[in-house]
Design an enzyme around this catalytic site. Structure first.
Site, mmCIF file in Angstrom:
data_model
loop_
_atom_site.group_PDB
_atom_site.id
_atom_site.type_symbol
_atom_site.label_atom_id
_atom_site.label_comp_id
_atom_site.label_asym_id
_atom_site.label_seq_id
_atom_site.Cartn_x
_atom_site.Cartn_y
_atom_site.Cartn_z
ATOM 1 N N GLU A 1 15.285 -5.515 -2.998
ATOM 2 C CA GLU A 1 16.281 -6.565 -2.773
ATOM 3 C C GLU A 1 15.922 -7.411 -1.556
ATOM 4 O O GLU A 1 15.907 -6.921 -0.429
ATOM 5 C CB GLU A 1 17.647 -5.924 -2.541
ATOM 6 C CG GLU A 1 18.122 -5.075 -3.686
ATOM 7 C CD GLU A 1 19.366 -4.286 -3.284
ATOM 8 O OE1 GLU A 1 20.462 -4.672 -3.692
ATOM 9 O OE2 GLU A 1 19.222 -3.300 -2.544
ATOM 10 N N ASP B 1 0.866 -1.189 0.000
ATOM 11 C CA ASP B 1 0.000 0.000 0.000
ATOM 12 C C ASP B 1 0.899 1.235 0.000
ATOM 13 O O ASP B 1 1.044 1.912 1.012
ATOM 14 C CB ASP B 1 -0.886 -0.052 1.262
ATOM 15 C CG ASP B 1 -1.971 1.001 1.229
ATOM 16 O OD1 ASP B 1 -2.186 1.605 0.164
ATOM 17 O OD2 ASP B 1 -2.579 1.235 2.295
#
Ligand SMILES: C[S@@+](CC[C@H](N)C(=O)[O-])C[C@H]1O[C@@H](n2cnc3c(N)ncnc32)[C@H](O)[C@@H]1O
Length: 234
Positions: free
Chosen positions: A105, A91
């Protein structure tokens, strides 16, 4: 109390430092090179943790923003000259089409993966770049892991590519860098005597440590990087 997050556990923090992932700076530098010129680009480090990659984004001339759920990691990231805030990647508190790059990552597998890809697509401008690195399963899917970690929701690479393409991205590059994961695992084994010793240090429990070893054997984790760009919506 022990944390139930692998990346926040003392044995991992002590060894990895601020970069909370296998591959460290080397993989990030490779991804940023593949992502193309970043001078002046507006970049989100999605799940920035302690901010290790925010510093690299700045070094490449990008204007970097970091979002993460973990408030104590964000306090560490605050030392880097970049804006950081607490948010759920499912969100994003960002307007549509505002970013040139999303770097993510070793975070995606921890999230509601389809929702997060939809959010990445929404906030990237058409043609903007997605740079994704995470664990994938070279063996059977996932397995039962005793802690929250990037291994737990890992799928095979084909599924990763289908999900990314399905969310509205053209895939430019997929590379596998499992040797970097193996190197990190070997370092942990060296420090703790065995893989079981490492997981025992993380979980504090021999049964949970065995569960992690079994899950690892079954899923055979690998490490991938993927570079894609947001398709124009027609
Ligand atoms: C393995 S760490 C990687 C951190 C950082 N990307 C790095 O490479 O150093 C995973 C990070 O994802 C964050 N994270 C997990 N789920 C998240 C979510 N739904 N929204 C935002 N951050 C999340 C965790 O708080 C943690 O900082």
């Amino acid at each position: 109390m022990r944390t139930n997050e692998l990346y926040a556990s003392p044995p991992v923090r002590k060894f990895l430092g601020p970069a909370l992932r296998p591959g460290g700076e080397r993989l990030t530098r490779l991804m940023l090179e593949l992502a193309g010129p970043l001078q002046g680009a507006l970049a989100l480090d999605a799940g920035c943790g302690c901010g290790a990659s925010l510093a690299l984004l700045r070094e490449h001339g990008a204007r970097a923003v970091g979002l993460d759920l973990n408030a104590s990691f964000l306090r560490e990231a605050g030392d880097v000259d970049a804006r950081v805030a607490q948010a759920d990647l499912a969100d994003l508190p960002l307007p549509d089409a505002c970013l040139d790059l999303v770097l993510c990552e070793c975070v995606w597998n921890l999230t509601d993966k389809e929702r997060v890809l939809t959010e990445f697509r929404r906030v990237l401008r058409p043609g903007g770049t997605l740079a994704l690195a995470d664990i994938y399963a070279r063996g059977c899917r996932s397995g039962d892991w005793p802690v929250r970690c990037c291994f737990a929701q890992a799928t095979d690479l084909q599924t990763v590519m289908e999900q990314v393409a399905g969310a509205g991205f053209e895939i430019d590059v997929v590379e596998e860098h499992t040797e970097l994961l193996k190197k990190t695992a070997a370092d942990f084994v060296f420090r703790h005597g065995s893989l079981h010793g490492f997981w025992q240090a993380v979980t504090g429990d021999p049964v949970l440590a065995q569960m992690a070893c079994d899950a690892s054997r079954a899923s055979k984790p690998g490490l991938f990087l993927l570079i894609g760009h947001a398709r124009k919506i027609t």
